[in-house]
Design a protein around this motif. Structure first.
Motif, PDB file in Angstrom:
ATOM      1  N   GLU A 100       0.807  -1.337   0.015  1.00 53.64           N
ATOM      2  CA  GLU A 100       0.011  -0.048   0.053  1.00 53.64           C
ATOM      3  C   GLU A 100       1.051   1.156  -0.075  1.00 53.64           C
ATOM      4  OE1 GLU A 100      -2.627  -0.472   3.324  1.00 53.64           O
ATOM      5  OE2 GLU A 100      -3.723  -2.163   2.523  1.00 53.64           O
ATOM      6  N   SER A 101       1.748   1.226   0.865  1.00 51.81           N
ATOM      7  CA  SER A 101       2.852   2.257   0.852  1.00 51.81           C
ATOM      8  C   SER A 101       3.528   2.550  -0.603  1.00 51.81           C
ATOM      9  CB  SER A 101       3.873   2.250   1.964  1.00 51.81           C
ATOM     10  OG  SER A 101       3.271   2.164   3.415  1.00 51.81           O
ATOM     11  N   PHE A 102       3.799   1.385  -0.986  1.00 53.52           N
ATOM     12  CA  PHE A 102       4.661   1.645  -2.571  1.00 53.52           C
ATOM     13  C   PHE A 102       3.577   2.283  -3.569  1.00 53.52           C
ATOM     14  CE2 PHE A 102       4.996  -0.315  -6.617  1.00 53.52           C
ATOM     15  CZ  PHE A 102       6.349   0.067  -6.970  1.00 53.52           C
ATOM     16  N   LEU A 103       2.429   1.829  -3.475  1.00 57.70           N
ATOM     17  CA  LEU A 103       1.461   2.076  -4.509  1.00 57.70           C
ATOM     18  C   LEU A 103       1.129   3.769  -4.057  1.00 57.70           C
ATOM     19  CD1 LEU A 103      -0.865  -0.648  -4.518  1.00 57.70           C
ATOM     20  CD2 LEU A 103       0.750  -0.223  -6.393  1.00 57.70           C
ATOM     21  N   ARG A 104       1.103   4.166  -3.042  1.00 60.74           N
ATOM     22  CA  ARG A 104       0.895   5.687  -2.479  1.00 60.74           C
ATOM     23  C   ARG A 104       1.958   6.387  -2.968  1.00 60.74           C
ATOM     24  NH1 ARG A 104      -0.524   4.500   2.180  1.00 60.74           N
ATOM     25  NH2 ARG A 104       1.593   5.072   3.100  1.00 60.74           N
ATOM     26  N   LEU A 105       3.107   5.993  -2.760  1.00 57.22           N
ATOM     27  CA  LEU A 105       4.285   6.973  -2.904  1.00 57.22           C
ATOM     28  C   LEU A 105       4.405   7.251  -4.530  1.00 57.22           C
ATOM     29  CD1 LEU A 105       6.811   5.924  -0.150  1.00 57.22           C
ATOM     30  CD2 LEU A 105       5.322   7.763  -0.171  1.00 57.22           C
ATOM     31  N   ARG A 106       4.201   5.900  -5.237  1.00 57.67           N
ATOM     32  CA  ARG A 106       4.470   5.821  -6.677  1.00 57.67           C
ATOM     33  C   ARG A 106       3.438   6.835  -7.301  1.00 57.67           C
ATOM     34  NH1 ARG A 106       2.979   0.487  -9.713  1.00 57.67           N
ATOM     35  NH2 ARG A 106       0.868   1.357  -9.439  1.00 57.67           N
ATOM     36  N   LYS A 107       2.185   6.852  -6.669  1.00 58.44           N
ATOM     37  CA  LYS A 107       1.327   7.799  -7.481  1.00 58.44           C
ATOM     38  C   LYS A 107       1.582   9.265  -7.012  1.00 58.44           C
ATOM     39  CE  LYS A 107      -2.796   8.863  -9.034  1.00 58.44           C
ATOM     40  NZ  LYS A 107      -3.001   8.749 -10.338  1.00 58.44           N
ATOM     41  N   GLU A 108       2.156   9.335  -5.776  1.00 55.38           N
ATOM     42  CA  GLU A 108       2.561  10.922  -5.531  1.00 55.38           C
ATOM     43  C   GLU A 108       3.855  11.388  -6.348  1.00 55.38           C
ATOM     44  OE1 GLU A 108       5.001  13.157  -1.692  1.00 55.38           O
ATOM     45  OE2 GLU A 108       3.569  11.303  -1.336  1.00 55.38           O
ATOM     46  N   ALA A 109       4.636  10.141  -6.731  1.00 54.64           N
ATOM     47  CA  ALA A 109       5.674  10.789  -7.593  1.00 54.64           C
ATOM     48  C   ALA A 109       5.252  10.944  -9.003  1.00 54.64           C
ATOM     49  CB  ALA A 109       6.779   9.508  -7.581  1.00 54.64           C
ATOM     50  N   GLU A 110       4.238   9.985  -9.421  1.00 56.73           N
ATOM     51  CA  GLU A 110       3.735  10.096 -10.850  1.00 56.73           C
ATOM     52  C   GLU A 110       3.088  11.478 -10.985  1.00 56.73           C
ATOM     53  OE1 GLU A 110       2.851   5.559 -11.972  1.00 56.73           O
ATOM     54  OE2 GLU A 110       1.242   6.517 -11.228  1.00 56.73           O
ATOM     55  N   ASN A 111       2.104  12.092  -9.907  1.00 50.15           N
ATOM     56  CA  ASN A 111       1.529  13.197 -10.135  1.00 50.15           C
ATOM     57  C   ASN A 111       2.440  14.392 -10.061  1.00 50.15           C
ATOM     58  OD1 ASN A 111      -1.211  12.084  -9.806  1.00 50.15           O
ATOM     59  ND2 ASN A 111      -1.092  12.462  -7.595  1.00 50.15           N
ATOM     60  N   LEU A 112       3.557  14.268  -9.340  1.00 54.54           N
ATOM     61  CA  LEU A 112       4.798  15.305  -9.370  1.00 54.54           C
ATOM     62  C   LEU A 112       5.432  15.336 -10.764  1.00 54.54           C
ATOM     63  CD1 LEU A 112       6.611  17.275  -8.058  1.00 54.54           C
ATOM     64  CD2 LEU A 112       8.257  15.321  -7.566  1.00 54.54           C
TER      65      LEU A 112
END
Length: 353
Positions: free
Chosen positions: A308-320
């Motif tokens: 869950e943390s991996f998916l959340r951080l990946r989404k944050e990085a993609e948005n950036l």
């Protein structure tokens, strides 16, 4: 102290050859605060300002603590003329609405992710810091302070391990001295380490203990919620008695990612390894058939919270990444419009002659 005490070596000497003149000398930035800088040339610290524009062969942006710079003395003032190419940097997204990079420390080898055992370590914060460390080319080490105030040391260490299962982890106490020698031995000559963590976890107290003197100001945490007060207001680099450099930083409340989405996987190697067995090469590990990551979660081979943390951080990085791409497109169009306007005005001026 000599410049070698601050990490000057043959590699840096070779890089400085790009800027070698009679007017310029090498120096390291040891303190940065609100646009001001203090540098060390081996003859004692001195205040310095940034020249009008940095040499294009150097790094862009203002110098950060840990940077090596080309320094010019003129009329009693010291000017930073260039920043030598960095060997890795710890960077985060600058707090606020605008998406800009903030370099916390440059040329670091170790990122000491400091968490307090008194208030309990935060695994999610450790994961974010670990991702930034690996992306910056540094090795993360989880440092758990205030072991003397921890009621259940084993459980707290296990909780910290959830956020950094593949990182070295050490528990210590600045009061009793437990674990200090182990940490000191990790920061060897030619090594630069940076302390990263929120206010109140004991970064400045730890720095003082490693220095063997009360050089940095410290303050008690607030009663009731164990939250810290800001005592460090600027990033500062110090040389330790046994060799090596340590950078103390102000408490960081917001640790915004500043990395590519692919780099997030550096902090989750077990997920990256499992993903190699996914049916599709572009599997996002969300709901795709044949996803080896989801299958590993179901059978208990992977921690669901880590995924869950991996998916959340990946989404944050993609948005950036998307926002940065949009900003680059806007800036490109603005330059094109400005150039087009300049050309039209030149043509008009030529016709009127």
């Amino acid at each position: 102290m000599t410049l070698e005490d601050f990490g000057w070596n043959d590699r840096l000497r070779s890089l400085f050859g790009l800027f070698q003149t009679d007017e310029l000398v090498p120096a390291r930035v040891v303190r940065a605060d609100r646009g001001a800088a203090r540098v060390e040339t081996g003859r004692g610290p001195a205040a310095a300002v940034i020249a009008g524009s940095l040499d294009p062969a150097g790094e862009a942006g203002p110098p950060a603590v840990g940077d090596w710079v080309a320094l010019e003395s003129r009329d009693g003032s010291r000017l930073i003329r260039a920043i030598l190419p960095r060997r890795g940097a710890l960077a985060r997204r600058r707090p606020g609405a605008a998406d800009h990079e903030q370099v916390v420390a440059a040329n670091v080898d170790l990122v000491l992710i400091v968490e307090s055992l008194e208030r309990g370590p935060n695994p999610r914060r450790i994961e974010r810091a670990t991702a930034l460390a690996w992306d910056g080319g540094a090795q993360p080490v989880v440092v758990l302070t205030k072991a003397d105030l921890c009621a259940d040391l084993e459980a707290s260490i296990a909780r910290a391990g959830e956020g950094g299962p593949f990182c070295d982890l050490m528990a210590l106490s600045s009061v009793t001295g437990e674990g200090l020698d182990e940490l000191s031995n990790r920061i060897t000559t030619d090594t630069t380490a940076v302390l990263l963590g929120p206010s109140g976890v004991g970064k400045s107290t730890l720095t003082n203990r490693l220095l063997g003197e009360e050089r940095l100001a410290v303050a008690e945490v607030r009663a009731g919620d164990a939250k810290g007060r800001h005592t460090t207001t600027a990033r500062e680099l110090v040389v330790l008695p046994g060799g090596g450099c340590l950078i103390d930083t102000p408490g960081i409340r917001e640790l915004g990612l500043w990395l590519d989405s692919d780099a997030v996987g550096l902090a989750f190697p077990e997920i990256e390894a499992a993903a190699e067995n996914c049916r599709f090469g572009d599997c996002r590990h969300e709901s795709e058939p044949g996803c080896a990551v989801l299958e590993a979660v179901e059978v208990g081979d992977l921690d669901a919270r880590r995924v869950e943390s991996f998916l959340r951080l990946r989404k944050e990085a993609e948005n950036l990444e998307q926002r940065r791409d949009a900003t680059r497109r806007y800036e490109t169009r603005a330059r094109e419009r400005s150039f087009g306007k300049m050309v039209r005005e030149a043509v008009k001026l030529k016709k009127n002659r």
